[in-house]
Design an enzyme around this catalytic site. Structure first.
Site, PDB file in Angstrom:
ATOM      1  N   ARG A 117      65.981 106.652  51.888  1.00 40.68           N
ATOM      2  CA  ARG A 117      66.504 105.315  52.118  1.00 40.68           C
ATOM      3  C   ARG A 117      65.569 104.346  51.426  1.00 40.68           C
ATOM      4  NH1 ARG A 117      68.101 102.229  57.648  1.00 40.68           N
ATOM      5  NH2 ARG A 117      65.886 102.383  58.127  1.00 40.68           N
ATOM      6  N   GLU A 174      76.272  97.517  57.869  1.00 41.84           N
ATOM      7  CA  GLU A 174      75.528  97.265  59.113  1.00 41.84           C
ATOM      8  C   GLU A 174      75.442  95.785  59.469  1.00 41.84           C
ATOM      9  OE1 GLU A 174      71.470  98.679  58.814  1.00 41.84           O
ATOM     10  OE2 GLU A 174      71.325  98.205  56.686  1.00 41.84           O
ATOM     11  N   HIS A 200      62.337 101.020  56.859  1.00 41.59           N
ATOM     12  CA  HIS A 200      61.592 100.790  58.097  1.00 41.59           C
ATOM     13  C   HIS A 200      60.589 101.902  58.384  1.00 41.59           C
ATOM     14  CE1 HIS A 200      63.969  97.313  58.868  1.00 41.59           C
ATOM     15  NE2 HIS A 200      65.091  97.990  58.907  1.00 41.59           N
ATOM     16  N   ASP A 247      71.263  97.311  63.324  1.00 43.27           N
ATOM     17  CA  ASP A 247      71.558  96.073  62.606  1.00 43.27           C
ATOM     18  C   ASP A 247      72.990  95.627  62.846  1.00 43.27           C
ATOM     19  OD1 ASP A 247      69.208  95.117  61.339  1.00 43.27           O
ATOM     20  OD2 ASP A 247      69.259  96.807  59.964  1.00 43.27           O
TER      21      ASP A 247
END
Ligand SMILES: [Mg+2]
Ligand SMILES: [Mg+2]
Ligand SMILES: [Mg+2]
Ligand SMILES: [Mg+2]
Ligand SMILES: [Mg+2]
Ligand SMILES: [Mg+2]
Lengths: 254, 254, 254, 254, 254, 254
Positions: free
Chosen positions: F73, F149, F48, F175
């Site tokens: 990530r 998540e 993200h 999430d």
């Protein structure tokens, strides 16, 4: 602050077809120039266009700033690519080569937040672009477009169209043609190809889904709009640039 | 391996005017598309164009590969900018706003190696592009173009033209116009402006120097070529892109 | 936290010459690879090298992280270029084409904070790299190197060397050669050129200034170190790459 | 379409001081985040900030899109740098280290089109950003800010302020301090420094020119606004980032 | 204009092995330097090399301009990555970690247009590079190379080799070694490893497929060519750079 | 030279929780600024966050140089993305949306070299960063973090935790929340969400695996550390920047 909307839906609600610009070349400035033409939406093509995601991010901003709907064609039906385009602020994602209902469902799931889909949370840039109302509105304003462009997709058309949450169908005439034994190219005139295009259009329209198509010329696009197409891509930046550059030097030398 | 040549000089020797493309937008791909039009030379504009040197480097390669003469308009009469364009492989440098003989001499000195000038040694990329013969040929194949585009420059025209090593004069009609109280714009039709253009052309031609000019349309460029101009810039990438994009959407909506 | 130091000065204090790597190609990775060779300093060449400032910023970090002294050759004697290299963290700035005492003084002034010079305040990145002690130490650890590489510079050698705050003299053999009517190239063997190099070395050394020189081969560099040179540039990244790539394919084809 | 305006002038006409954000780090996204704070103007710092012109181009767009006035601090009083910032769409240019009336005049001339100045014609990107009315309005909406930040500048303050077309005075407290024998730093409290700041403010205000100043804290900025400053820079992106990152980890570890 | 060809096939038809350069570092200039060595093909490595697709696009142009065959090793067997390399103009795609006939078939399908495969239409840049004849010739000039580099792949060697349209087999000695319990490294001398390499070579050659291998030294590559290998990668840019940089400083210090 | 270590493991061995910084914005300089805060590790978020791999490469270097553990990530559970982060020098990889034991096993396999996994050989940049000892140490110092998540992941928690070679569990509260019908957001206080977080923590801790979590505030992070979390992400660069920029202008206007 009002909730964000997808202006394409407003245009369709008003009974008008939308003119979509197509960006095949990387470049913030290219996007700034093209969007001034007055398009309803502008699509950054990450599949056959030569921009990469790092440039998409830059190109979506001027599209949005000029009031056109920013869209992205992703390179493939891939969660990372789809979610990245959305996080960057695109309100429409065109996914190439959808051939089955399963593929359509996977694509749509990547476009929508739970419980409708499986999109992962983190719209940092989309929030910057569309404001804090984006979070609540996202599932309503994001339009997932499945490309139907192979014989296999046509065979599975009903399954594809049955996908909950699907936002529209986008026709790729070149791939559809080579998949059926024709040469590649846009603005098809062959009866067999026109019939296939008509089939997709009629079937999707019957389901209430807007249909779009890649066109080479304004005339062909207008004809398709008259038949009921709602998203008309007309030419692309590389074509405009090449045509203008070639015409200028040829006119000079004549 | 034959010594490198500047193909513009061959074109002029054959009595033909050269068609020069103008790149105002950054982008390797833009350069690759435009050069396919069949231009004799292509100029990357680092003054009012939006490319930076880091992009110039990328753009010169496809221009050269396609067989057009790579040129650069530098942002200003600055040794670093001039030498950088040459080190990157440009065979022509267009310098804006030359207004005196001293400025012309400083510019030319930065284009040529001693004993003719003061260019500093280190043509790493130019060697890669033009081959090991570049070192000996550089002073013969590099063309320094001084822009004459102000009333002050016109007053000092003789001094500018007397600069040893100067390769050509390039006319900037917009700046020349606003410097004389007219609105900016290309393809001037005012008798006063045409007279000034004619004065520059005649005086430089008498000295054996080729003259170039920025044009908006092929017609105007052809007219100027018939008068004796040898480097005709016709439109630019941003214009081609904007015209094509605007025409497409307007034709669709009509 | 200890105040930052310029390790080159420690090397010289220990009586050793410093080995300086030269980066002519842009690329963070190139810098990371080259610095592993074990150099005392690494210079990013913004004059004839093809990196731009946007890449210099990236390249200085791994040089510093690997423990070598980061240096920059600026494109020209220009305040913006000099201060930018320093703000980015360079501890040495090599300025090409210094030809007079006035030019040397202007260059040095741009390297040093008041009251010694006129460097403008704002070392954001240098602070990140060297720590909060940078501010107080800057004038002591920044080394301004004036290049002496023309006949005019040799004529003004005493004036150049008399510049307060000057940190060293760097010899550019190619420009020095073409300025005196020789072909360009490094590792000069002509008696006239060796005499000029010796003159610069002796005069600067007498003033207590370290002298550096651009060399093509380790042998020549060692010879120069034995004569008293303190900063020996040996080859460059483009040369290493080209030599290795050419040797590999030739050895395969033999 | 209405002619473009410089919103800072509207704010001042309404009797309000303007809050100016300062961008020291490169990055389109940084600009997008910072501008959301609600600033009246945002300045991309190309002098001590680490963005290069290639990034400035990207950063100006979101500043404009968010409704703040895009401004640029150029690295030096250099025609290429000044005109480039303006061509890219900046409505304000802050020029460091103006020390004489001649320097101020040269700077202002580079900001304004003839007959008021010598700016060269070619606002491709400014036209895209501000619309076709930019051409006629440019001389009215572009604000050239001369930095007064040395003892020499203070000695020449009257000559600097007498420059026709000058748009404002911007005070650089760090350079002003080191030029007068103080340590660098913002938010000066020394009576001698406050007196100098007051002198600049009063003299420029008497001439009808707005005055701006670089501040570290909102409190100091508010105090300066109450004294009559019209452009208050408050902190910068690097500082916000560093403060936030440091506070977070320290609060966690406490 | 003649139809484009893949020059590697001409070299093999002439009975010669091809020398392939390997680019592990990003950089247009690195590619321009390396290709001058005289290689038959140059591969941009997007798997373990540090270039990203945005840089691949730039690097393929000078490879092509210098007359070498541009190839790409994709990061994985992924349709987007494979089609992107081809759209950008690569005539060869090396796919790592092919372990089954199914994986080989999927890879090859992504390289070839229907009816032979499933490559999606849109070769904008390949058309610019190879000319309008590219469209008809693509399926004939694109060479899909499957890497065989694991024990699982060896177990499925026949199935992999049976894939219609497969263009060649490329051996990765490091992965093949660690997959069999050896340390990683090139130029293997262990009898077990040599036997495996021989098995791949013999089996593929019997099927009429050219075999390539990654080598560290020209000697090993020559030996492999003598055994029948047709594509010999010899070293890489990072290795050439590191070896040259290390040797220079060590020779100086000795 | 000592073998490289993952300092996070040393911190945990000392009984301390680790403070992890989170980078959501692209930019070498952003990374350089944030890491100065004194974090134990810094994670570049390619899911993200708005950085692309081409920027990740630049950002990992200053993280490492400052002594923090560089982590990434990845955008998705994809072999190319995972191996690229590791090749670039990351010692930790956080993989989003792991929902089954099979997915966890595939992810871990991509992180580890045979015989433990299927990571492909070629750690060019990791070798530059961590030294020649990297090759032997890699499987010991690389930490694969599976994100838990979603509700599906919780249902499969035991299977995920049973994956040999898994290095840790990282909790994504936003999430996880929307997957269970809550609004997105960090620092959850709902009993149902706290119970789920506790379940993950207790189950993983019982298996000897460290658990990490994304937090918005230092207070929440400290609370989670006291419960036994070992990797505490606290805020992110975009948040620090936005908070600082907004607070400054608001404080000024108050
Ligand atoms: Mg298609
Ligand atoms: Mg002009
Ligand atoms: Mg030199
Ligand atoms: Mg200042
Ligand atoms: Mg391998
Ligand atoms: Mg998540």
């Amino acid at each position: 602050m009002a909730a964000p909307v997808n202006r394409l839906r407003e245009i369709w609600a008003a009974g008008r077809p939308a003119a979509n610009a197509w960006l095949s070349l990387p470049g913030l400035l290219n996007a700034e120039v093209v969007v001034k033409g007055g398009w309803d939406s502008v699509t950054v093509d990450l599949q056959h266009g030569m921009a990469e995601p790092v440039e998409m991010l830059r190109m979506l901003a001027p599209i949005h700033a000029a009031g056109a709907v920013p869209m992205v064609r992703v390179p493939w039906n891939d969660p990372a690519a789809v979610m990245r385009a959305l996080d960057a602020g695109a309100l429409g994602v065109i996914c190439p080569m959808i051939e089955t209902g399963e593929e359509a469902a996977a694509f749509v799931a990547n476009c929508l937040y739970p419980p409708k889909g499986k999109r992962s949370w983190g719209p940092l840039r989309a929030n910057l672009m569309w404001g804090p109302g984006y979070s609540d509105a996202a599932n309503d304003i994001v339009v997932p477009w499945a490309m139907v462009e192979t014989s296999k997709a046509m065979a599975n058309l009903d399954a594809i169209l049955a996908t909950p949450g699907l936002g529209g169908i986008y026709i790729g005439p070149s791939d559809l043609s080579i998949s059926h034994g024709f040469k590649p190219g846009l603005d098809r005139q062959e009866p067999e190809m026109l019939e296939r295009i008509e089939t997709i259009l009629a079937t999707a329209t019957a389901k209430g889904l807007p249909v779009g198509i890649q066109c080479a010329t304004p005339d062909y696009a207008r004809g398709m709009a008259e038949r009921g197409m709602r998203l008309l891509t007309i030419g692309n930046d590389a074509g405009f640039l090449q045509a203008g550059a070639t015409a200028a030097v040829q006119a000079f030398r004549t």
